[in-house]
Design an enzyme around this catalytic site. Sequence first.
Site, PDB file in Angstrom:
ATOM      1  N   TYR A   1       0.862  -1.188   0.000  1.00 23.29           N
ATOM      2  CA  TYR A   1       0.000   0.000   0.000  1.00 23.29           C
ATOM      3  C   TYR A   1       0.892   1.230   0.000  1.00 23.29           C
ATOM      4  CZ  TYR A   1      -3.500   3.419   1.527  1.00 23.29           C
ATOM      5  OH  TYR A   1      -4.339   4.505   1.619  1.00 23.29           O
TER       6      TYR A   1
ATOM      7  N   ASP B   1       9.425   3.142   0.129  1.00 28.64           N
ATOM      8  CA  ASP B   1       8.327   3.806   0.811  1.00 28.64           C
ATOM      9  C   ASP B   1       8.487   3.507   2.303  1.00 28.64           C
ATOM     10  OD1 ASP B   1       6.033   4.662   1.956  1.00 28.64           O
ATOM     11  OD2 ASP B   1       4.663   3.720   0.530  1.00 28.64           O
TER      12      ASP B   1
ATOM     13  N   LYS C   1       3.874   9.685   8.700  1.00 23.22           N
ATOM     14  CA  LYS C   1       3.707   9.137  10.061  1.00 23.22           C
ATOM     15  C   LYS C   1       4.682   9.709  11.112  1.00 23.22           C
ATOM     16  CE  LYS C   1       1.350   5.121   8.191  1.00 23.22           C
ATOM     17  NZ  LYS C   1      -0.039   4.955   8.514  1.00 23.22           N
TER      18      LYS C   1
HETATM   19  N1  PLP Z   1       2.761   4.289   2.285  1.00 23.77           N
HETATM   20  C1  PLP Z   1       2.655   3.391   3.275  1.00 23.77           C
HETATM   21  C2  PLP Z   1       3.675   2.306   3.398  1.00 23.77           C
HETATM   22  C3  PLP Z   1       1.614   3.487   4.195  1.00 23.77           C
HETATM   23  O1  PLP Z   1       1.502   2.590   5.182  1.00 23.77           O
HETATM   24  C4  PLP Z   1       0.683   4.553   4.063  1.00 23.77           C
HETATM   25  C5  PLP Z   1      -0.428   4.686   5.017  1.00 23.77           C
HETATM   26  O2  PLP Z   1      -0.683   3.868   5.850  1.00 23.77           O
HETATM   27  C6  PLP Z   1       0.845   5.457   3.012  1.00 23.77           C
HETATM   28  C7  PLP Z   1       1.896   5.305   2.144  1.00 23.77           C
HETATM   29  C8  PLP Z   1      -0.098   6.615   2.871  1.00 23.77           C
HETATM   30  O3  PLP Z   1       0.118   7.522   3.893  1.00 23.77           O
HETATM   31  P1  PLP Z   1      -1.038   8.547   4.331  1.00 23.77           P
HETATM   32  O4  PLP Z   1      -2.106   7.745   4.985  1.00 23.77           O
HETATM   33  O5  PLP Z   1      -0.325   9.509   5.254  1.00 23.77           O
HETATM   34  O6  PLP Z   1      -1.508   9.222   3.097  1.00 23.77           O
END
Ligand code: PLP
Length: 421
Positions: free
Chosen positions: A138, A231, A259
């Site tokens: 994700y 990521d 985060k």
């Molecule tokens: N990338 C990863 C690995 C994530 O776990 C998340 C959200 O949980 C995101 C991107 C997206 O982040 P946001 O919810 O701050 O848009």
Amino acid sequence: MNSEELFKISKNIIPGGVNSPVRAFEPYPFFVKEAKGSHIVDIDGNDYIDYCLAYGPILLGHSDDDVMKDVYEQMQRGTAYGAPTENEVKLAEEVIDRVPCAEMVRFVNSGTEATMAAIRLARGFTGKSKIVKFEGAYHGAHDYVLVKSGSGAACLPDSAGIPVETTQNTLSVPFNNVDALTKLIEDEGEDIACVIVEPVMGNIGCVEPTVKFLKFLREITEENGIVLIFDEVITGFRVSRGGAQSYYGVKPDLVTFAKVLGGGFPIGAYAGKKEIMSLIAPNGPVYQAGTFSGNPISIQAGLSTLKKLDYPFYGEMSQKGDFLRESISDILEDLKLELQGVGLSSMFQIYFNEEPVIDYETAKRSDAKRFLVYFRELLKNGVFIPPSQFECNFISGAHTDDDLIKTSEAIEQALKVAWKI
Ligand code: PLP
């Protein structure tokens, strides 16, 4: 009003009664009154030890006194300027000091924004269109990455409202699979702009990479002129001072954060090699912008948080994580349950699965329904984890030995109920 009553109202005026889908669970989610340290309290008077921690951002514990003091002071000085501040420079310096691949940093508002911008940048840098992600990963809720299925072939959108043409350049392969990745790059490498990877798959539970796989990923992308994006929205500043890239010793070209970087406030960032980052507007032709980007409140919270994340913090976090993982392993042995206790540093999960989980396919074979029985029993016993087998549990610096011991007891009790022992 209690949570049940509020949810009845909320369902009618907020889709699903929640502002992010994962927050909904049967029969209704609890509504939060307040949170402090390792504890979260609902409006019904229940107090939980929190391992959801807002799905990862809360690393020092809720409402850390030092961070809050600095944030209050910043609030007196204004909340948004539309002009740069010294603190943005300081936070960028902190990121660069910690993260091996970071030579330049651009702050945004969320993880979704960060991955969207990093992918655009990789496409702008290489002049190529295709992107590769891993099945089950994700990377936020934007169109290019909202795909889970499909192996090798172009992925289909995972949501209504995304035109098929939008995801036809998004390819996917199983995680931890050298052969599948090799074949994909042999077939399509010339058109691939980037590979984006969660170095630890935190959105199908908690799946670690093999070091061999991550190293191979670095080599094959380098050999083929493909930008490698880590990521680190979950792992950044959580699994070690320099994130997963320091933990595993593999340096990507670009990295995305969110985060933990915001110390409990909304933030995102992407960072990486100067050669690539220099292409971002106004320097270069890759456009990206945001009214609240570099917001002074989030930046202050991030700066005050990172200051506290140094020696001996990460060693202590690993000790807490090891304590829970070892307790889980002992409990599983005592109960004769062949389940998978997994995790690293301050991340952990139990897969309700007899076989080791190495990718999306193996994760999907877990008993997600039974997991929900376990989740509900934990909640009854004052422990809050995300309500899904496919999320990760997090520990904060505020979790005490007493919290961890109580949690082990609650886990044992919940496993007994879930498995009718
Ligand atoms: N990338 C990863 C690995 C994530 O776990 C998340 C959200 O949980 C995101 C991107 C997206 O982040 P946001 O919810 O701050 O848009």
